[in-house]
Design a protein around this motif. Structure first.
Motif, mmCIF file in Angstrom:
data_model
loop_
_atom_site.group_PDB
_atom_site.id
_atom_site.type_symbol
_atom_site.label_atom_id
_atom_site.label_comp_id
_atom_site.label_asym_id
_atom_site.label_seq_id
_atom_site.Cartn_x
_atom_site.Cartn_y
_atom_site.Cartn_z
ATOM 1 N N VAL A 80 6.231 -12.796 -12.443
ATOM 2 C CA VAL A 80 5.842 -11.778 -11.470
ATOM 3 C C VAL A 80 5.414 -12.475 -10.181
ATOM 4 O O VAL A 80 4.508 -13.332 -10.191
ATOM 5 N N HIS A 81 6.091 -12.153 -9.059
ATOM 6 C CA HIS A 81 5.776 -12.756 -7.758
ATOM 7 C C HIS A 81 4.898 -11.858 -6.894
ATOM 8 O O HIS A 81 4.113 -12.369 -6.080
ATOM 9 N N PHE A 82 5.038 -10.565 -7.011
ATOM 10 C CA PHE A 82 4.286 -9.680 -6.116
ATOM 11 C C PHE A 82 3.970 -8.397 -6.857
ATOM 12 O O PHE A 82 4.834 -7.829 -7.524
ATOM 13 N N VAL A 83 2.714 -7.950 -6.738
ATOM 14 C CA VAL A 83 2.249 -6.718 -7.350
ATOM 15 C C VAL A 83 1.418 -5.966 -6.330
ATOM 16 O O VAL A 83 0.545 -6.569 -5.672
ATOM 17 N N ILE A 84 1.688 -4.719 -6.150
ATOM 18 C CA ILE A 84 0.900 -3.874 -5.245
ATOM 19 C C ILE A 84 0.671 -2.542 -5.924
ATOM 20 O O ILE A 84 1.533 -2.021 -6.619
ATOM 21 N N GLU A 85 -0.515 -2.025 -5.779
ATOM 22 C CA GLU A 85 -0.870 -0.741 -6.363
ATOM 23 C C GLU A 85 -0.828 0.319 -5.273
ATOM 24 O O GLU A 85 -1.404 0.140 -4.191
ATOM 25 N N GLY A 86 -0.142 1.415 -5.495
ATOM 26 C CA GLY A 86 -0.023 2.499 -4.546
ATOM 27 C C GLY A 86 -0.793 3.725 -4.983
ATOM 28 O O GLY A 86 -1.279 3.801 -6.110
ATOM 29 N N CYS A 87 -0.892 4.677 -4.064
ATOM 30 C CA CYS A 87 -1.641 5.900 -4.362
ATOM 31 C C CYS A 87 -1.025 7.048 -3.587
ATOM 32 O O CYS A 87 -0.715 6.911 -2.396
ATOM 33 N N LEU A 88 -0.809 8.152 -4.251
ATOM 34 C CA LEU A 88 -0.305 9.358 -3.616
ATOM 35 C C LEU A 88 -1.329 10.458 -3.798
ATOM 36 O O LEU A 88 -1.859 10.639 -4.893
ATOM 37 N N GLU A 89 -1.598 11.174 -2.721
ATOM 38 C CA GLU A 89 -2.579 12.256 -2.761
ATOM 39 C C GLU A 89 -1.951 13.517 -2.198
ATOM 40 O O GLU A 89 -1.153 13.473 -1.253
ATOM 41 N N HIS A 90 -2.332 14.642 -2.749
ATOM 42 C CA HIS A 90 -1.807 15.923 -2.295
ATOM 43 C C HIS A 90 -2.435 16.317 -0.974
ATOM 44 O O HIS A 90 -3.609 16.022 -0.696
ATOM 45 N N ASP A 94 -9.171 18.243 -0.686
ATOM 46 C CA ASP A 94 -10.261 18.098 0.279
ATOM 47 C C ASP A 94 -10.433 16.658 0.716
ATOM 48 O O ASP A 94 -10.846 16.379 1.855
ATOM 49 N N GLU A 95 -10.136 15.696 -0.157
ATOM 50 C CA GLU A 95 -10.327 14.300 0.182
ATOM 51 C C GLU A 95 -9.323 13.818 1.204
ATOM 52 O O GLU A 95 -9.486 12.761 1.807
ATOM 53 N N ASP A 96 -8.242 14.576 1.445
ATOM 54 C CA ASP A 96 -7.169 14.109 2.311
ATOM 55 C C ASP A 96 -7.197 14.760 3.693
ATOM 56 O O ASP A 96 -6.312 14.538 4.494
ATOM 57 N N GLU A 159 4.157 10.767 3.468
ATOM 58 C CA GLU A 159 4.754 9.475 3.160
ATOM 59 C C GLU A 159 3.745 8.382 3.447
ATOM 60 O O GLU A 159 3.119 8.349 4.502
ATOM 61 N N ARG A 160 3.619 7.497 2.501
ATOM 62 C CA ARG A 160 2.733 6.356 2.696
ATOM 63 C C ARG A 160 3.463 5.108 2.232
ATOM 64 O O ARG A 160 3.654 4.913 1.050
ATOM 65 N N ALA A 161 3.852 4.282 3.184
ATOM 66 C CA ALA A 161 4.522 3.003 2.912
ATOM 67 C C ALA A 161 5.697 3.199 1.979
ATOM 68 O O ALA A 161 5.849 2.506 0.986
ATOM 69 N N SER A 162 6.515 4.208 2.216
ATOM 70 C CA SER A 162 7.669 4.453 1.387
ATOM 71 C C SER A 162 8.880 4.685 2.265
ATOM 72 O O SER A 162 8.796 5.342 3.294
ATOM 73 N N GLN A 163 10.010 4.079 1.888
ATOM 74 C CA GLN A 163 11.253 4.210 2.630
ATOM 75 C C GLN A 163 12.170 5.265 2.039
ATOM 76 O O GLN A 163 13.076 5.732 2.697
ATOM 77 N N THR A 164 11.967 5.574 0.766
ATOM 78 C CA THR A 164 12.802 6.585 0.114
ATOM 79 C C THR A 164 11.981 7.817 -0.154
ATOM 80 O O THR A 164 10.752 7.757 -0.286
ATOM 81 N N GLY A 173 -1.002 13.791 -11.107
ATOM 82 C CA GLY A 173 -2.285 13.318 -11.560
ATOM 83 C C GLY A 173 -3.050 12.621 -10.451
ATOM 84 O O GLY A 173 -2.476 12.148 -9.467
ATOM 85 N N CYS A 174 -4.319 12.565 -10.602
ATOM 86 C CA CYS A 174 -5.186 11.913 -9.619
ATOM 87 C C CYS A 174 -5.681 10.595 -10.190
ATOM 88 O O CYS A 174 -6.011 10.505 -11.377
#
Length: 654
Positions: A80-90, A94-96, A159-164, A173-174
């Motif tokens: 494994v060379h690179f790992v990044i954790e992403g997050c999607l919120e609706h 209220d948090e968004d 969209e957050r850091a996504s090309q597709t 899920g949250c």
């Protein structure tokens, strides 16, 4: 930049016309490396594989179930060379709200992009104007003049850091805070792992038993639901009682004779007696079979079993096991059809519902009369010690465990123990013609197997038993010695059909053979004490349970012979024909354990019950007309008195 070098012109579609004029001309970049012809012809290959060259090749792990280190064949080659954790919120959350951009910011961003494109178009110079905007349909100027707003996202998500762009799922899920973690260290010994496995196995067995109980309850409920209202099984017990009452009324005279008849003519016969025929037991589907075994039930003395098969080995087929009662002679109580011919049966003396059976194909089975169905509860197979030749005798042992022995023509005397699910076997002895055989070539002993035909256990000594063979010999054996005989008797000129111990005297046994003779033996002497020639092949003999000197025999000419050595030492006191000797042959005879009744089987599937007259079962008188003292000791003394007269003759004890 020198004068010779012209400035690089931007790419235009109109320049393709000049290049297409000379298609054979190659355009060479100025910074291309100069290579010789040999270097150009050299082929350089590079192979890419998924294996990690730095991965170890010989890893070994310790396996507790085997107790040793084992080499691991599978090695992980992924890195494994690179790992990044992403997050999607609706967006509606209220948090968004603080992170959602407004529409005004998106419009200003589109206007700034349009102004930047116009400035870039005006600063390119006159060459672009010469080319014209019509020649470049996809120019930056055309994009700047487009008044359509930019649609950043047509869905209700950000969209957050996504090309597709992926279609959103129905549920989202949250992400929450990760659960707390801690490091735990422990030492697991081999016994700890073993205890855990055993506990898990016990849980599985308990679950299986509960599931079986639930399945049985379900089947019972289903049977109660499915059984119609006119089911005969509900009144089966009452129907059997009614059938017995009808038969006893129909055969009332026979029942009265069985209970009360005594032949008055015996008062005028001093040394002779008769047998009175009572019931004849027949079954329509067993008429073409031969009665190969008879056995009484010791707990229910009116109940007996019949084994059916064939002694003609060129016409072997199916067999049958029938159980009759003296209370109903018209139809069997239990019927068990078998795929192979039955040669021997034996009912357990204490557990009367267990019946051991030996077959012509070498198989031994145990039937449980309490179970429904026609299949045996235990059965031997090739994997658990099945005989290779017909099984001629089975006998239950009188010990605490459920154990019986079997004898076959393959020379094996096998002990069988009933476990929970299968039969456990062990060879008690292998019969051979002679154990004292000299060694053959290369130290190999040439031992010829002997064919066993009959055996019987000592009534008082559990380890002692005698075995009759097809060669006419009788061997005295013990369960403690599996490689030799204790003694051998040259008994008969033909095969020994039956051997039985005297129920009272510990040293006396009887044998019969197809050489027309019946012999009584003493263990201390090599020659027989008594020899009786009956002028026909003797099928079976049996001692009377009430006297040590009374025994019976049946011959193939249809006669029943009853002997009492106290009354006559030379010939039978009763010789009575039971069947037509031209059509039917008698095969077996068996005494009832409590009543003065014997049953006789023939080669046509019928069983005849006979009652002994008073002269055949009367007690000898003592001095001054008094009866002799009853009991086992008196019976032993009666037989010992007869043997003492013969021992005075010239017979050398061993």
């Amino acid at each position: 930049m020198s004068k010779d070098q012209a400035p690089a012109k931007p790419y235009k579609p109109g320049n393709k016309k000049k290049e297409d004029e000379d298609p054979g001309k190659l355009i060479k970049p100025p910074d291309q490396l100069e290579l010789s012809e040999t270097e150009l012809k050299e082929e350089i290959t590079r192979t890419l594989t998924a294996k990690n060259p730095h991965a170890p090749e010989n890893l070994a792990h310790y396996k507790f179930n085997e107790g040793a280190y084992k080499v691991t064949t599978v090695v992980n080659h992924m890195t494994v060379h690179f790992v990044i954790e992403g997050c999607l919120e609706h967006q509606d959350m209220d948090e968004d709200e603080s992170q959602t951009p407004t529409e005004e910011l998106s419009e200003e961003a589109s206007r700034e992009e349009g102004e930047d494109s116009e400035e870039e178009g005006s600063g390119d110079g006159g060459e672009e104007e010469e080319a014209g905007e019509d020649d470049i349909p996809d120019s930056v100027a055309s994009k700047a003049n487009n008044d359509e707003p930019k649609c950043t996202n047509q869905f209700n998500f950000i969209e957050r850091a996504s090309q597709t762009l992926n279609n959103p799922p129905e549920g989202r899920g949250c992400q929450t805070l990760p659960p707390p973690r801690c490091n735990y260290y422990a030492t697991a010994y081999q016994w700890d792992i073993y205890d855990v496995y055993m506990a898990e196995l016990q849980k599985q067995e308990m679950m299986k038993e509960k599931q079986k109980d639930s399945d049985r309850d379900k089947t019972k409920k289903m049977m109660l639901i499915e059984t119609p209202s006119d089911d005969v099984t509900k009144v089966s017990k009452s129907a059997k009682l009614l059938e017995r009452m009808v038969n006893q009324n129909t055969f009332n005279e026979v029942a009265q004779d069985f209970k009360y008849f005594e032949d008055a003519a015996d008062e005028y016969r001093e040394q002779e007696g008769t047998v009175l025929p009572l019931w004849k037991f027949t079954y329509d589907k067993a008429k073409m079979m031969c009665v190969t075994a008879l056995c009484w039930n010791y707990i229910y003395p009116d109940f007996f079993g019949v084994g059916l098969g064939s002694y003609d080995f060129s016409k072997q087929g199916r067999g049958m096991i029938l159980f009759y009662t003296l209370k109903n002679s018209t139809y069997p109580e239990y019927i068990y059809p078998t795929g192979s011919g039955v040669l021997t049966i034996d009912i357990h003396k204490k557990n009367s519902y267990l019946v051991a059976v030996g077959f012509y194909d070498g198989c031994v089975c145990v039937y449980n009369l309490m179970n429904k169905g026609h299949e045996p509860e235990y059965k031997s197979t090739v994997n658990n010690g099945k005989h290779t030749d017909p099984v001629w005798q089975v006998r239950w042992q009188n010990d605490k465990s459920l154990n019986f022995f079997s004898l076959s023509s393959d020379g094996r005397v096998v002990s069988w123990i009933l476990s929970k699910k299968e039969l456990l076997f062990s060879d008690a002895i292998r019969l051979v013609l002679d154990y004292s055989v000299s060694d053959g070539p290369e130290g190999i002993q040439n031992l010829t197997a002997a064919s066993g035909t009959s055996f019987d256990f000592h009534p008082q000594i559990e380890d002692l038993y005698i075995v009759g063979t097809e060669e006419g010999k009788i061997h005295k054996c013990s369960k403690n010695y599996s490689n030799q005989y204790l003694k051998t008797f040259d008994a008969h000129n033909m095969a020994v059909d039956t051997v039985k111990w005297n129920p009272y005297h510990p040293k006396v046994f009887i044998s019969c053979s197809s050489d027309w003779t019946v012999k009584i033996w003493d263990l201390d002497y090599n020659t027989p004490m008594f020899t009786f020639e009956l002028n026909a092949s003797v099928g079976d003999v049996g001692w009377a349970p009430y006297s040590s000197t009374v025994f019976t025999a049946v011959t193939t000419d249809g006669l029943v012979h009853v002997f009492d050595l106290v009354i006559n030492k030379f010939q039978a006191i009763c010789q009575q024909p039971v069947v037509n000797k031209k059509k039917t042959r008698l095969t077996h005879i068996e005494f009832n354990p409590t009543n003065p009744v014997v049953i006789v089987g023939d080669d046509r599937g019928s069983v005849i019950s006979l009652k002994l007259s008073p002269n055949l079962r009367k007690k000898p008188k003592g001095k001054k007309g008094r009866d002799l003292v009853e009991g086992p000791e008196a019976e032993v003394a009666k037989m010992e008195k007869l043997l003492s007269l013969l021992r005075d003759l010239e017979q050398s004890p061993v």
